[in-house]
Structure formats: C-alpha cells, structure tokens
Write a protein that holds these residues in place. Structure first.
Motif, mmCIF file in Angstrom:
data_model
loop_
_atom_site.group_PDB
_atom_site.id
_atom_site.type_symbol
_atom_site.label_atom_id
_atom_site.label_comp_id
_atom_site.label_asym_id
_atom_site.label_seq_id
_atom_site.Cartn_x
_atom_site.Cartn_y
_atom_site.Cartn_z
ATOM 1 N N VAL A 87 -23.556 -66.117 -11.672
ATOM 2 C CA VAL A 87 -24.431 -65.947 -10.291
ATOM 3 C C VAL A 87 -25.669 -66.826 -9.918
ATOM 4 O O VAL A 87 -25.054 -67.828 -8.839
ATOM 5 N N VAL A 88 -25.390 -68.069 -10.636
ATOM 6 C CA VAL A 88 -26.634 -68.836 -10.662
ATOM 7 C C VAL A 88 -26.337 -69.745 -10.308
ATOM 8 O O VAL A 88 -26.121 -70.809 -9.544
ATOM 9 N N THR A 89 -25.169 -70.780 -10.872
ATOM 10 C CA THR A 89 -24.045 -71.862 -10.999
ATOM 11 C C THR A 89 -23.773 -71.401 -10.328
ATOM 12 O O THR A 89 -23.149 -72.650 -9.500
ATOM 13 N N THR A 90 -23.194 -70.443 -9.774
ATOM 14 C CA THR A 90 -21.995 -70.062 -8.439
ATOM 15 C C THR A 90 -23.280 -70.399 -7.335
ATOM 16 O O THR A 90 -22.246 -71.019 -5.974
ATOM 17 N N ALA A 93 -23.381 -74.847 -6.870
ATOM 18 C CA ALA A 93 -22.528 -75.022 -6.688
ATOM 19 C C ALA A 93 -22.130 -74.764 -5.032
ATOM 20 O O ALA A 93 -21.565 -76.396 -4.540
ATOM 21 N N TYR A 94 -22.423 -73.819 -4.543
ATOM 22 C CA TYR A 94 -21.814 -73.701 -2.598
ATOM 23 C C TYR A 94 -23.519 -73.618 -2.018
ATOM 24 O O TYR A 94 -23.131 -75.040 -0.942
ATOM 25 N N ARG A 95 -24.258 -74.770 -3.035
ATOM 26 C CA ARG A 95 -25.411 -75.383 -1.786
ATOM 27 C C ARG A 95 -25.365 -76.439 -1.923
ATOM 28 O O ARG A 95 -25.408 -76.920 -0.873
ATOM 29 N N ALA A 102 -23.668 -70.854 2.249
ATOM 30 C CA ALA A 102 -24.747 -70.896 0.789
ATOM 31 C C ALA A 102 -25.585 -68.991 1.073
ATOM 32 O O ALA A 102 -25.179 -68.724 0.670
ATOM 33 N N ASP A 103 -26.362 -69.536 2.837
ATOM 34 C CA ASP A 103 -26.749 -68.452 2.697
ATOM 35 C C ASP A 103 -26.335 -67.013 3.047
ATOM 36 O O ASP A 103 -27.146 -66.071 2.281
#
Length: 222
Positions: A87-90, A93-95, A102-103
């Motif tokens: 979850v954190v990596t995804t 990556a979106y950010r 991302a939001d």
C-alpha cells in the motif's frame, strides 16, 4: 475432542495455492484459455479454511484452549508487513507518477490497511469487472480483507461453539454454514452486475464464506 492428530506440513498444498494464484493472474491477463481462472480465488479460500482450522483444532487438542490474542498476532506478523509495503509503495508511486490521482486513493488505501476493502467496494457500489487498471490499484485487496475477516470470525466461532461439540456435529454445523453462504450468494447475485446484486454477492464476507467453510469442514473430518 474434535481431532485425533494435527496435520503436518504438506508442500503439495503450497503448490496448489501457487497454481490457484497463477490461474487468477492468467484470467486477468485475458488469456483465452484461462476463462475459469477466477475459480483460483475460491480454491485459495478453501485451502485457507482447511489450514486455519487445522491450526485451531490442533491447538485445542494439545493445549485444551486457543490463545486468540496469539492467533491474531501470528496472522498480523504473516500478513501486515507485505500489505503495508504494498500500500505504501503504491501510494508513493502514484504521488510521483500520477499526482492528480493520488488523493483519490486515500479511502482505498485506508480500507486496505484495515482489511475492510471488500465492504468499501460494496458500499461504493463498485461492480466486479469495473475498471481495474490505473484508477483502482487496490481493488484486488478485497480478497485479502475477506480472508482476514473469516480468520477472525472463524477463530471466535471455533473457540465459543465448535470446540465444545462432538466432531461429527461440528462438521455438520460447518457444512450448514457453507450451504447458507452459497445460498446467500445465489439470492444476491444479479447477472447484469447491478449494484444491488452483483457487487454484494461478489465482495461480501458472508457470500464468499462457502469455500472457506468447506475447507474447514474437510479439516474437521481429517
């Protein structure tokens, strides 16, 4: 006692689980020969019910009780690190790559970390087969949410009820619950995938419990 002896580790079951995962991947790659690959999810649930029940009743047999806190901690140690990393990596990556989107991932990410992604999808009315590409990177975590919910509910039921029953009675109760779950899915299913039919039937914990419970019944019968 529910059990005569606990089941030792069987590498072949790990192999079956691996094949089930590969079948799901092949299905989502739209390979023409993998039309039934979605059944891999059900195979995975069934194996999980079998193995978790083996653990629970094995502890009942050897210790006379189940340490639910230790059971929950063991599941967390096994599942949380990979989930958090995913979850954190995804999200990061979106950010970086898709900042405008991302939001919009915040609710999906939080639901995934709390193991309620399946109910988030039900409440949002997201039918199975909706866009699963870049705009829904956490959608497939619904199955992990269902699995963890079943782990916890089943552990409580085994401790509170099934562990006090004769083995034959426990098997029949478990099979009855599996049949009730399958009936709930049939009643709530809609061929057109409508919000009131297809979505709860596919994602809801109660409608997806039948495979898990069949595996649990097999473990009780072993």
């Amino acid at each position: 006692m529910l059990f005569r002896s606990p089941l030792p580790h069987v590498p072949g079951l790990d192999g079956i689980r691996g094949i089930a995962v590969l079948a799901v991947l092949a299905y989502h790659l739209d390979l023409i020969w993998a039309g039934g690959g979605f059944l891999g999810v059900e195979v995975f649930f069934t194996l999980s019910g079998f193995l978790i029940t083996q653990l629970l009743v094995g502890e009942l047999r050897t210790r006379g009780r189940v340490d639910l806190a230790a059971f929950a901690r063991a599941r967390a140690r096994r599942l949380l690190p990979a989930l958090i990393a995913c979850v954190v990596t995804t999200a990061l990556a979106y950010r970086v790559l898709f900042p405008a989107e991302a939001d919009g991932l915040r609710d999906d990410a939080l639901s995934s970390l709390l193991y309620v992604q399946n109910w988030h999808l039900v409440l949002a009315g997201v039918p199975y087969g909706a866009d699963q590409a870049r705009t829904a990177p956490f959608l497939h975590l619904w199955s992990l949410a269902v699995e963890v919910q079943l782990y916890l509910c089943w552990a409580l039921l085994v401790v509170a009820v099934l562990g006090r029953l004769r083995r034959g009675t426990a098997i029949w109760v478990t099979l009855g619950l599996a049949a009730a779950s399958a009936l709930a899915m049939a009643l709530r299913y809609s061929p057109d995938g409508s919000i009131d039919g297809g979505t709860p039937a596919y994602y809801a914990t109660d409608t997806r419990a039948s495979g898990f419970l069949l595996g649990a019944a097999l473990a009780l019968a072993w």
